[in-house]
Enzyme design. Sequence first.
Site, PDB file in Angstrom:
ATOM      1  N   ALA A  14      43.778  80.950  45.131  1.00 57.14           N
ATOM      2  CA  ALA A  14      43.324  82.052  45.986  1.00 57.14           C
ATOM      3  C   ALA A  14      43.378  83.418  45.320  1.00 57.14           C
ATOM      4  O   ALA A  14      42.355  84.109  45.208  1.00 57.14           O
ATOM      5  CB  ALA A  14      44.148  82.063  47.275  1.00 57.14           C
ATOM      6  N   ALA A  15      44.561  83.840  44.873  1.00 56.84           N
ATOM      7  CA  ALA A  15      44.684  85.188  44.312  1.00 56.84           C
ATOM      8  C   ALA A  15      43.916  85.323  43.010  1.00 56.84           C
ATOM      9  O   ALA A  15      43.183  86.298  42.803  1.00 56.84           O
ATOM     10  CB  ALA A  15      46.162  85.535  44.103  1.00 56.84           C
ATOM     11  N   GLU A  38      43.536  77.161  34.744  1.00 58.80           N
ATOM     12  CA  GLU A  38      44.128  76.422  35.864  1.00 58.80           C
ATOM     13  C   GLU A  38      44.599  75.076  35.347  1.00 58.80           C
ATOM     14  O   GLU A  38      43.839  74.322  34.751  1.00 58.80           O
ATOM     15  CB  GLU A  38      43.099  76.235  36.978  1.00 58.80           C
ATOM     16  CG  GLU A  38      43.486  75.238  38.068  1.00 58.80           C
ATOM     17  CD  GLU A  38      44.820  75.562  38.720  1.00 58.80           C
ATOM     18  OE1 GLU A  38      45.641  74.618  38.870  1.00 58.80           O
ATOM     19  OE2 GLU A  38      45.053  76.743  39.069  1.00 58.80           O
ATOM     20  N   SER A  44      40.433  77.166  43.844  1.00 60.85           N
ATOM     21  CA  SER A  44      39.940  77.819  45.072  1.00 60.85           C
ATOM     22  C   SER A  44      39.931  76.874  46.270  1.00 60.85           C
ATOM     23  O   SER A  44      38.905  76.644  46.903  1.00 60.85           O
ATOM     24  CB  SER A  44      38.533  78.381  44.839  1.00 60.85           C
ATOM     25  OG  SER A  44      38.540  79.360  43.838  1.00 60.85           O
ATOM     26  N   CYS A  48      46.658  75.116  52.885  1.00 60.72           N
ATOM     27  CA  CYS A  48      47.081  75.164  54.291  1.00 60.72           C
ATOM     28  C   CYS A  48      46.457  74.038  55.106  1.00 60.72           C
ATOM     29  O   CYS A  48      46.951  73.691  56.182  1.00 60.72           O
ATOM     30  CB  CYS A  48      46.698  76.500  54.904  1.00 60.72           C
ATOM     31  SG  CYS A  48      47.390  77.938  54.071  1.00 60.72           S
ATOM     32  N   ARG A  75      28.826  81.926  38.087  1.00 60.99           N
ATOM     33  CA  ARG A  75      28.929  83.352  38.384  1.00 60.99           C
ATOM     34  C   ARG A  75      29.505  84.157  37.217  1.00 60.99           C
ATOM     35  O   ARG A  75      29.836  85.334  37.376  1.00 60.99           O
ATOM     36  CB  ARG A  75      29.798  83.551  39.635  1.00 60.99           C
ATOM     37  CG  ARG A  75      29.083  83.118  40.922  1.00 60.99           C
ATOM     38  CD  ARG A  75      30.048  83.054  42.089  1.00 60.99           C
ATOM     39  NE  ARG A  75      29.348  82.903  43.355  1.00 60.99           N
ATOM     40  CZ  ARG A  75      28.868  81.763  43.820  1.00 60.99           C
ATOM     41  NH1 ARG A  75      28.997  80.652  43.109  1.00 60.99           N
ATOM     42  NH2 ARG A  75      28.244  81.722  44.978  1.00 60.99           N
ATOM     43  N   ASP A 290      51.334  83.878  45.719  1.00 62.84           N
ATOM     44  CA  ASP A 290      52.658  83.352  46.032  1.00 62.84           C
ATOM     45  C   ASP A 290      53.706  83.650  44.965  1.00 62.84           C
ATOM     46  O   ASP A 290      54.880  83.329  45.153  1.00 62.84           O
ATOM     47  CB  ASP A 290      52.588  81.833  46.235  1.00 62.84           C
ATOM     48  CG  ASP A 290      51.777  81.449  47.458  1.00 62.84           C
ATOM     49  OD1 ASP A 290      51.365  82.350  48.213  1.00 62.84           O
ATOM     50  OD2 ASP A 290      51.551  80.240  47.663  1.00 62.84           O
ATOM     51  N   ASN A 312      44.653  86.099  49.085  1.00 63.13           N
ATOM     52  CA  ASN A 312      43.265  86.525  48.977  1.00 63.13           C
ATOM     53  C   ASN A 312      43.140  88.045  48.983  1.00 63.13           C
ATOM     54  O   ASN A 312      42.345  88.620  48.231  1.00 63.13           O
ATOM     55  CB  ASN A 312      42.434  85.923  50.114  1.00 63.13           C
ATOM     56  CG  ASN A 312      41.988  84.510  49.816  1.00 63.13           C
ATOM     57  OD1 ASN A 312      41.068  84.293  49.050  1.00 63.13           O
ATOM     58  ND2 ASN A 312      42.679  83.526  50.400  1.00 63.13           N
ATOM     59  N   TYR A 433      41.543  91.766  80.128  1.00 61.10           N
ATOM     60  CA  TYR A 433      42.067  90.969  81.237  1.00 61.10           C
ATOM     61  C   TYR A 433      40.929  90.315  82.012  1.00 61.10           C
ATOM     62  O   TYR A 433      39.932  90.950  82.346  1.00 61.10           O
ATOM     63  CB  TYR A 433      42.886  91.816  82.203  1.00 61.10           C
ATOM     64  CG  TYR A 433      43.056  91.119  83.548  1.00 61.10           C
ATOM     65  CD1 TYR A 433      43.850  89.973  83.655  1.00 61.10           C
ATOM     66  CD2 TYR A 433      42.371  91.555  84.676  1.00 61.10           C
ATOM     67  CE1 TYR A 433      43.972  89.293  84.859  1.00 61.10           C
ATOM     68  CE2 TYR A 433      42.484  90.893  85.889  1.00 61.10           C
ATOM     69  CZ  TYR A 433      43.289  89.759  85.979  1.00 61.10           C
ATOM     70  OH  TYR A 433      43.397  89.076  87.157  1.00 61.10           O
TER      71      TYR A 433
END
Length: 456
Positions: A14-15, A38, A44, A48, A75, A290, A312, A433
Amino acid sequence: MAGQRRMVVVGGDAAGMSAASRARRLRDREHLAITAFERGRLASYSACGIPYWTGGVVDGPDALVARTPEAHRERGIDLRMLTEVTELDVAGQRVRARELTSGRETWHGYDDLVLATGARPLRPPLEGIDARGVYGVQTLEDGRALLEGLERTAARRAVVIGAGYIGVEMAEALVRRGCAVTVVERSAQPMATLDPDMGALVREAMSGMGIEVVTDTAVTGVRTGADGEAVGVATSAGDVPADVVVLGLGVRPETSLAAAAGLPLGESGGLLTDLAMRVRGHANIWAGGDCVEVLDLVSGRTRHIALGTHANKHGQVIGMNVGGGYATFPGVVGTAVSKVCDLEIARTGLREKDARAVGLRFVTATIESTSRAGYYPGAREMTVKMLAEQGTGRLLGVQIVGREGAAKRVDVAAVALTARMTVEQMTALDLGYAPPFSPVWDPVLVAARKTATLIR
């Protein structure tokens, strides 16, 4: 190439990849070369989602991957998978990388270094902890291994060690797969991120779901059979049989590279950065996700929080700064939500023990309410606990345990904490409400009114 800067990213989740992607949008290939390393097979992805993949709620692993390595390369990011960075040479502005398949090592220079090394799951040095049938849930590969183990053994009994967020989510996943689940926790109540009185509500609800919750109990080892497979967990209260054992003991920052390079670490072992996510004392080294500690806006201290939302955001800030813009990450208030079956759990800000640790005097109020008007079909119960500073009335924290419609109410409190509102000010908040959505007085505002009364 003359004028081309070199950005090196260590960690492809993520980061790290948010930082690389943001920087690439701001700087083209002619002006910025981006290389990312990596050590795993995937980049990516949403860790979770592992409990929900395990429980069969969502598909995986492909559905949990936000962007493939090939897409990053298209990219203009040179993402090298199965490649581990083994050394940081800060003085020489270079990193040593080792290809895991071939063992080949090479040095790579950088102008800007981004450390996004993540966190490592706690795995205590207990007898049998590395046995076959014992699973962590940190990566998608961990999730795949667990699912294969459940199918291979036709597991019917599962033990989860630890009753934090991962522990309770994995307990639900295993229940959904038809397992009899025992959760073993060394604290007095599950969910130590809550105060014990709120944790007791979680325990009561889990027990009502058929999950056995064993608290105040230390795990002393994993029992194995003649074939080396896990057959149970040894605890201070006796043995618990199991076909699979899942570790839910939390994580610690993975900062061994940073520590070896002499970079500054905080109390939890996380990297210390400024608000721009630049490692303190190092103009061209950045860190996020993290592996860092961040400022707690309520206590004023740094803390380690391993959440993809923060990772992120850190990456976006880093990428903006490396790409020539300017951005900051001001800090957090400690908001988190979770669920186990139909029970929703939320917290933000400080617990009682946190407030005491920083020398704050406080009052607390606990109320019971419902998610909708009491007469409207489907209204569900919830308990809200609120902490406020004595004297000033400043909101310090909120915890919510309830059924459908409970957890996301914590977002109101998170905004109030960020704005440094008092509980008196909160009582006047103009919240939406209608009977299908809330009682006339929203439960968070009821708690604020009661807390404000104690302050007066």
